[in-house]
Design an enzyme around this catalytic site. Structure first.
Site, short mmCIF file in Angstrom:
data_model
loop_
_atom_site.label_atom_id
_atom_site.label_comp_id
_atom_site.label_asym_id
_atom_site.label_seq_id
_atom_site.Cartn_x
_atom_site.Cartn_y
_atom_site.Cartn_z
N CYS A 87 20.99 -83.10 -1.99
CA CYS A 87 19.80 -83.80 -1.15
C CYS A 87 19.95 -85.63 -0.84
O CYS A 87 19.41 -85.79 -0.40
CB CYS A 87 18.27 -82.80 -1.29
SG CYS A 87 18.58 -81.43 -0.95
N HIS A 93 12.60 -87.35 0.94
CA HIS A 93 13.01 -85.73 0.79
C HIS A 93 12.01 -84.61 1.68
O HIS A 93 11.10 -84.67 0.57
CB HIS A 93 14.39 -86.14 -0.17
CG HIS A 93 14.78 -84.45 0.55
ND1 HIS A 93 15.79 -84.17 1.10
CD2 HIS A 93 14.87 -83.25 -0.29
CE1 HIS A 93 16.37 -83.51 1.26
NE2 HIS A 93 15.57 -82.35 -0.04
N ASN A 107 13.78 -78.36 5.76
CA ASN A 107 14.74 -79.42 4.40
C ASN A 107 16.17 -79.13 5.26
O ASN A 107 17.03 -78.38 5.42
CB ASN A 107 14.47 -78.85 3.37
CG ASN A 107 15.48 -79.25 2.21
OD1 ASN A 107 16.32 -80.12 2.35
ND2 ASN A 107 15.11 -78.66 0.49
#
Ligand code: UT7
Length: 333
Positions: free
Chosen positions: A112, A260, A290
């Protein structure tokens, strides 16, 4: 030599998967998912769509917004944790689809945090004079690798598919304020197994993938959610402040904070700790879930296209993810 962001683009599949759609396939509910994560829906590819198809569209949009042609690009850095094949990396398929000739391309694996890691590499290429224009891409297809059943519900409800791209280039115009001011990268490999996909893997024997591994679900992501959550809310404010200190920018001067998109609650907590007003934050996890390495460039593109981020404004981008890895960058757009 300074590096500026000259174009942005994103792409998501058309297929919307709501929390209710997931609740039809596992024991979960729209209420649980929204309360714990903020997510309402995400996008999944349809059979036949490739990760590089999403990346291609995002890159074409980034080039268009920069007013450049593919022939102007000198290198591609693509961040992903969901590579199109075991090897080569997704960037090679993208390079071919883009018609980018024989320019160098490679995948970068920092989960990520992969996009900000890639941005840092691109910035170093530009500053050192190695390449003048670099396409930085985050691209994920999670949907084909999720355990869409009650067994995998803690992880599978949070992820979605998408791609985002950024064209960065050398800025030698003293009247153009655009600049990546600072980037900080961190990692702590001792927590690698707290959030990982174990198989297929060359660390496994007697083979990278066996029927037993399949039956045990080793090809699905496994996450110690609460442990990850606690580290994310500590590390993100830390690295954000560190990046601002290096750039000699005050927190109050930042016009836009992008975090994020792992969990809206993480971002609300981080913003609260730093006393950042909610109008300075932008999230899209509600609509896309996500998207790992793609989340930050997708956020940036939405903000640029909606006028939320204007030329000359300061943007902060911060991530946390598997590895563990955590990063932050601050740029004058
Ligand atoms: O992008 C990379 C970085 N990732 C992250 O930053 C993610 C960080 N972690 C999180 O965001 C959260 O831990 C999750 C959203 C993944 C999970 O939320 P949580 O509040 O930590 O839930 P939990 O895993 O502790 O589970 C609480 C309860 C459990 O039931 P019991 O044992 O209390 O009866 C779970 O079985 O919720 C249950 N549960 C669910 N229930 C309905 C877990 N997943 C679900 C679900 N639907 N999807």
């Amino acid at each position: 030599m300074r590096t500026k962001i000259s174009g942005t683009g994103m792409s998501v599949p058309d297929r919307v998967v709501t929390n209710h759609d997931l609740a039809a396939r596992m024991e979960t509910s729209d209420e649980w998912i929204q309360q714990r994560t903020g997510i309402k829906e995400r996008r999944y590819i349809d059979p036949g769509t490739l990760p590089s198809d999403l990346a291609l569209e995002a890159c074409q949009r980034a080039l268009e917004s920069a007013g450049l042609e593919v022939g102007d690009v000198e290198c591609i850095v693509l961040a992903t944790l969901s590579s199109q094949a075991d090897f080569p990396g997704t960037s090679f398929f993208l390079q071919d689809q883009l018609g980018a000739g024989e320019i160098p391309c490679f995948d970068l694996r920092a989960q990520c945090s992969g996009f900000v890691y890639s941005l840092s590499v691109a910035d170093a290429f530009v500053r050192s004079g190695t390449y003048r224009r670099v396409l930085v891409v985050g691209c994920e297809v999670h949907s084909t690798g999720l355990d869409i059943s009650t067994r995998g519900r803690d992880v599978s409800v949070i992820f979605g598919d998408g791609a985002g791209a950024m064209l960065v280039e050398a800025n030698d115009d003293p009247d153009d304020p655009g600049e990546i001011l600072s980037v900080r990268l961190h990692a702590e490999g001792k927590h690698a197994k707290r959030l990982w996909v174990e198989a297929p893997g060359s660390g496994l024997s007697p083979a990278r993938f066996t029927q037993e591994m399949f039956d045990a679900g080793l090809h699905f992501p496994h996450m110690e959610g609460r442990f990850v959550f606690k580290h994310a809310v500590t590390r993100m404010p830390e690295v954000l402040r560190e990046t601002l200190d290096i750039a000699k920018v005050q927190l109050e001067e930042i016009d836009l904070f992008l975090f994020h998109q792992a969990n809206l609650r993480i971002n609300e907590y981080v913003a609260g700790q730093l006393e950042i007003p909610s109008e300075k934050c932008f999230n899209n996890i509600q609509r896309y879930g996500n998207c790992s390495a793609a989340s930050i460039p997708m956020l940036l593109d939405e903000c640029v296209r909606s006028g939320r981020l204007q030329r000359g404004q300061l943007v902060s981008m911060t991530s946390f993810g598997s590895g563990f890895s955590w990063t932050s960058a601050v740029a004058r757009y």
